[in-house]
Design an enzyme around this catalytic site. Structure first.
Site, PDB file in Angstrom:
ATOM      1  N   SER A  80       0.996  -1.159  -0.082  1.00  0.00           N
ATOM      2  CA  SER A  80      -0.235  -0.066   0.154  1.00  0.00           C
ATOM      3  C   SER A  80       0.564   0.963  -0.113  1.00  0.00           C
ATOM      4  O   SER A  80       0.991   1.935   1.282  1.00  0.00           O
ATOM      5  CB  SER A  80      -0.768   0.243   1.158  1.00  0.00           C
ATOM      6  N   ARG A 130       7.631   5.577  -4.237  1.00  0.00           N
ATOM      7  CA  ARG A 130       7.907   6.486  -3.775  1.00  0.00           C
ATOM      8  C   ARG A 130       7.700   6.246  -2.197  1.00  0.00           C
ATOM      9  O   ARG A 130       6.691   5.343  -2.399  1.00  0.00           O
ATOM     10  CB  ARG A 130       8.202   7.665  -2.975  1.00  0.00           C
ATOM     11  N   ASP A 167      -4.226  -0.811  -1.271  1.00  0.00           N
ATOM     12  CA  ASP A 167      -4.749  -1.548  -0.166  1.00  0.00           C
ATOM     13  C   ASP A 167      -6.352  -1.359  -0.390  1.00  0.00           C
ATOM     14  O   ASP A 167      -7.133  -2.180  -0.438  1.00  0.00           O
ATOM     15  CB  ASP A 167      -4.992  -1.576   1.078  1.00  0.00           C
TER      16      ASP A 167
HETATM   17  C1  BGC Z   1      -0.627   4.905  -0.020  1.00  0.00           C
HETATM   18  C2  BGC Z   1      -1.547   4.017  -0.663  1.00  0.00           C
HETATM   19  C3  BGC Z   1      -2.459   3.591   0.794  1.00  0.00           C
HETATM   20  C4  BGC Z   1      -3.230   4.558   1.338  1.00  0.00           C
HETATM   21  C5  BGC Z   1      -4.024   3.988   2.537  1.00  0.00           C
HETATM   22  C6  BGC Z   1      -1.219   6.109   1.576  1.00  0.00           C
HETATM   23  O1  BGC Z   1       0.054   6.633   2.362  1.00  0.00           O
HETATM   24  O2  BGC Z   1       0.747   6.241  -0.360  1.00  0.00           O
HETATM   25  O3  BGC Z   1      -1.025   3.641  -1.667  1.00  0.00           O
HETATM   26  O4  BGC Z   1      -3.321   3.082  -0.363  1.00  0.00           O
HETATM   27  O5  BGC Z   1      -2.125   5.201   2.044  1.00  0.00           O
HETATM   28  O6  BGC Z   1      -3.333   2.631   3.375  1.00  0.00           O
END
Ligand code: BGC
Length: 508
Positions: free
Chosen positions: A177, A192, A230
Site C-alpha cells: 500500500s 516513493r 490496499d
Molecule cells: C499510500 C497508499 C495507500 C494509503 C492507505 C498511502 O500513504 O500512498 O498507497 O493506499 O496510504 O493505506
C-alpha cells in the site's frame, strides 16, 4: 483608640490591600493567559472551517484533478495509477488463496478458501503482526526476510491441504500500500514511500521481485499472482459481496481511494485494451492538493518537518498517522503561550508522541470530569492534573481537527462520485442539482481505523456527505465497511487472476 491599635489596624489594612492587589494581579494575568489560549483556539477553528460551500469547491477540485491525472502522466498531483485490474470479483471464484498485506502499522497474512458460489468464503484465517519500527527504515532485504519468515510460519501451520501439489503452487495476492507504478497485474515499481517508511534501496525497484527473492531466500515456494494496493483489495472484497460497489476508500494510518474507470477515459494510456472496457484506477488521493483545502500553520509546520515535504498534503490533514500530531502541535503552542498546562512538558516537543487513537479516546470521553482526558494528558504528554476547563479545551481541539478531516474525506468521496457521474448532477460538466437524473444505488467500500473505530469521525463524515449531496441523493450512496478487505480482497483478486487464467489487459 490607642496609637498602637491604630498602627496595627493600618498595618492590617495595608497587608490586606497588598494581598488583594496580588490576588487581583494574578487574576488579571490568568485571565489574560486564558484569553490568549482562547485566541489560539479561535484561530484554529477559523482556519479549519469547512462550510459546505468550501467542501463543494474541494469536490470540484478533486474531480478536475482526477481528469488531469488521467489525461497525462504528471498532469496532476493525483497520480491516477493503472492497476491492470480490469474486472472485479464476481463471487464465483474458487480455491484456497493467500494474501500478504503490507502498508501500515501491521503486517497481515491471510488465507481464504473460496466456495465458488454466491460469494461464499468457506474459511478465513488472518494473522496480524506489528511491523518492528526499525524495519521501516532498514533495508529491503531485512524487511522482506521478516515478511517471508512470517508467511512461512503461517503456511506451515496449515493443515494438510490436498489442493496443493507439485503441479499447483500456492498463489498469493500481495497488497503493497504505497504508490506503485504497475507494469502488469503482477509487477510494479515503487515510486516513493509514505506513512513513515523510508527504505531507500527499494525506491525505483520492482516490488514483486523483492518479495519473490525474500521467499526464495527463506525456502518458501509460493507464486505472487497479483500485486495490488490496499484500496484495490477493499474494492474487490466490496464488489465480491455487492456488485453495486464502484469505489473504495481507506482512512487509516494513511488514506487513499480507488475506483472503476472506463478505459476510454484513461487518456494517458490510449492503447489500453481491456475486455471489460474498464479498469480500476488507484488515485493515490493522499497526494491531492487544492488551494481550497483549509490549511493551518500547524499543517505547514508538520509538512515542513516531515520526511516528505510537499507530498501527501491531503493525507497529512486526514489520516491517522497525522491527526494526533496536529493536536499535539496545538497543545504545544498553547503551552508556549501560557502556563495553563503547567510548566512546558518536554514530551510535547516529541513529534508523533500522541497517537490518533488517544485523540479519539479524549474526544469521546463522556465522563463528567473528563477523567480519560486527564489520564492521557498525564500518561502520554506528562502534563499533570489540569482544571476541567483546560480538559474541555483539549476536547475541543480534538473535535476541530477530527471534524475537518472527516469532512474533507467526505468531499473527496463526492469528488469521485462526481467524476463517474454518480453524484446526482450528471457528471463533471453539467449543472449542479439536476432533478431529472435518476440516481443508481452506489456503494463505496470503506476501511481503516479512523472510519471503523472512531465514531465521531464516522458521524462527521456521514453528516458532511449528506450536506454536500443533499438527502435525496445521499440516500442512494451507501458507505459499506469491509473487514480485512485489503488482504482478503487481494486473495480474491489472486483467485480471479490466477496464473492458470490468461491476462486480458494489453497495452497496444
Ligand atoms: C499510500 C497508499 C495507500 C494509503 C492507505 C498511502 O500513504 O500512498 O498507497 O493506499 O496510504 O493505506
Amino acid at each position: 483608640m490607642g496609637r498602637v491599635t491604630v498602627a496595627v489596624a493600618v498595618g492590617a489594612a495595608v497587608v490586606a490591600c497588598a494581598v488583594a492587589g496580588v490576588l487581583f494581579g494574578r487574576r488579571v494575568r490568568s485571565r489574560r493567559k486564558w484569553r490568549s489560549v482562547v485566541g489560539v483556539l479561535r484561530e484554529l477553528e477559523e482556519s479549519c472551517e469547512t462550510p459546505v460551500g468550501r467542501l463543494r469547491q474541494v469536490v470540484d477540485a478533486m474531480a478536475v484533478e482526477m481528469h488531469a491525472g488521467l489525461a497525462s502522466e504528471g498532469g496532476s498531483k493525483l497520480k491516477m495509477l493503472l492497476t491492470f485490474v480490469d474486472h472485479l470479483p464476481t463471487g464465483s471464484e474458487v480455491g484456497t488463496y493467500y494474501a500478504l498485506d503490507l502498508g501500515g502499522t501491521n503486517l497481515r497474512v491471510v488465507r481464504v478458501q473460496l466456495g465458488g458460489r454466491s460469494s461464499s468464503i468457506l474459511s478465513k484465517d488472518v494473522e496480524l503482526l506489528p511491523i518492528p519500527q526499525h524495519l521501516m527504515t532498514s533495508t529491503s532485504e531485512d524487511l522482506f526476510d521478516f515478511i517471508a519468515t512470517t508467511l512461512k510460519q503461517f503456511v506451515e501451520k496449515e493443515e494438510n491441504n490436498s489442493e496443493f501439489s507439485s503441479l499447483r503452487t500456492r498463489e498469493l495476492g500481495f497488497t503493497f500500500s504505497f504508490p506503485v507504478k504497475q507494469l502488469s497485474i503482477r509487477s510494479g515499481i515503487l515510486i516513493r514511500w509514505t506513512k513513515g517508511f523510508a527504505i531507500d534501496d527499494m525506491v525505483g525497484r520492482e516490488v514483486v521481485e523483492c518479495l519473490q527473492a525474500g521467499l526464495a531466500r527463506n525456502g518458501l515456494d509460493m507464486q505472487v499472482a497479483v500485486l495490488v494496493n490496499d484500496t484495490v483489495g477493499t474494492l474487490a472484497l466490496g464488489h465480491y459481496h455487492d456488485a453495486d460497489t464502484v469505489a473504495a476508500v481507506i482512512i487509516g494510518t494513511g488514506t487513499n481511494a480507488s475506483y472503476l474507470e472506463r478505459s476510454d477515459a484513461i487518456i494517458k494510456c490510449q492503447g489500453l485494451l481491456t475486455t471489460s472496457g474498464g479498469m480500476v484506477v488507484n488515485m493515490e488521493w493522499g497526494n491531492f492538493w487544492s488551494s481550497h483545502l483549509p490549511r493551518t500553520s500547524y499543517d505547514i509546520d508538520l509538512d515542513g518537518e516531515s520526511p516528505n515535504p510537499n507530498d501527501q498534503g491531503f493525507e497529512k490533514m486526514i489520516s491517522g498517522l497525522y491527526l494526533g500530531d496536529i493536536v499535539r502541535r496545538v497543545i504545544l503552542r498553547m503551552s508556549q503561550e501560557s502556563d495553563i498546562f503547567g510548566p512546558l512538558s518536554p514530551s510535547l516537543l516529541v513529534p508523533f508522541i500522541l497517537h490518533t487513537p488517544f485523540v479519539s479516546k479524549m474526544h469521546e470521553d463522556d465522563s463528567p470530569d473528563l477523567q480519560e482526558v486527564a489520564r492521557i494528558l498525564k500518561e502520554k504528554l506528562e502534563i499533570p492534573e489540569v482544571p476541567l476547563k483546560v480538559r474541555k479545551l483539549v476536547v475541543r481541539i480534538c473535535d476541530v481537527v477530527t471534524r475537518r478531516a472527516a469532512r474533507l474525506a467526505a468531499a473527496g468521496i463526492v469528488g469521485i462520485l462526481k467524476k463517474i457521474g454518480r453524484d446526482g448532477t450528471g457528471g463533471i460538466s453539467s449543472i449542479r442539482g439536476r432533478s431529472d437524473i435518476k440516481m443508481r444505488r452506489t456503494v463505496v467500500a470503506i476501511e481503516g481505523g479512523l472510519y471503523t473505530s472512531y465514531t465521531m469521525f464516522r458521524e462527521y463524515l456521514h453528516e458532511a456527505l449528506n450536506e454536500i449531496l443533499g438527502e435525496d441523493i445521499a440516500q442512494h450512496v451507501i458507505l459499506k465497511a469491509t473487514e480485512d478487505g485489503s488482504g482478503v480482497g487481494a486473495a480474491i483478486i489472486a483467485a480471479s487472476y490466477s496464473s492458470y487464467t490468461v491476462d486480458s489487459v494489453q497495452l497496444l
